[in-house]
Design an enzyme around this catalytic site. Sequence first.
Site, PDB file in Angstrom:
ATOM      1  N   ASP A 122      -6.616   1.259   0.694  1.00 43.56           N
ATOM      2  CA  ASP A 122      -6.684   1.407   2.146  1.00 43.56           C
ATOM      3  C   ASP A 122      -8.110   1.068   2.591  1.00 43.56           C
ATOM      4  O   ASP A 122      -8.915   0.585   1.799  1.00 43.56           O
ATOM      5  CB  ASP A 122      -6.286   2.828   2.564  1.00 43.56           C
TER       6      ASP A 122
ATOM      7  N   LYS B  39       0.835  -1.205   0.000  1.00 45.00           N
ATOM      8  CA  LYS B  39       0.000   0.000   0.000  1.00 45.00           C
ATOM      9  C   LYS B  39       0.874   1.262   0.000  1.00 45.00           C
ATOM     10  O   LYS B  39       0.679   2.162  -0.812  1.00 45.00           O
ATOM     11  CB  LYS B  39      -0.924   0.005   1.226  1.00 45.00           C
TER      12      LYS B  39
END
Length: 222
Positions: free
Chosen positions: A138, A120
Amino acid sequence: MKKADVFEFYRRLAEEDPSPQTELEYVNPYTLVVAVALSAQATDVGVNKATRRLFQDVQTPQAMLALGEAGLKEHIKTIGLFNTKAKNVIALSQRLVDVYGGEVPADRDALETLPGVGRKTANVVMNVAFGAETIAVDTHIFRVSNRTGLAKGKTVDKVEQGLEKVTPSPFRRHAHHWLILHGRYVCKARKPECWRCIVADLCAFKPKTPAPARKAARSMEH
């Protein structure tokens, strides 16, 4: 979501906010890596508050190593998990100096070798610092993708793959930010604000949230 609806979904978000930006404050690719690493399980507002002074003095891995772990902790102690995060930031700074000459590599796989940097974080850095068409999933993006039917998946990886597949090319550069901001401010976790959502008619979420009832105005008559 049908292909035409996906295009329209992004088109409306793009029209409303043509150049979305990350809400994390940073100076250069290095400070961006640090800010994103610190933002795990913390709010951007909280991270910005802690890094504002830090980034005035520390803008390179070398400067971070000179500050040291104890010095860094003093700056970031208001952020959750700050002990572990400080350790990681010092370690990733050391690796950047040892392996990459103090420069942040514009390569997702290389970024993922840095301590405390997962997929991420690497995706965010590639997108924001280097303009890559990556989508960092997210909690906001995961929720919006599943709730709207844009890209359903039980894991972050599945949602990322789904978004990579369905996001039309004109929107790939900024898709990440449009979805985060939509999730943060409109398609909220507990109570999505469907009544003011510009893509509500394209969304698969059935129990649409009605507008809050206005409190009855007190009668002014006597």
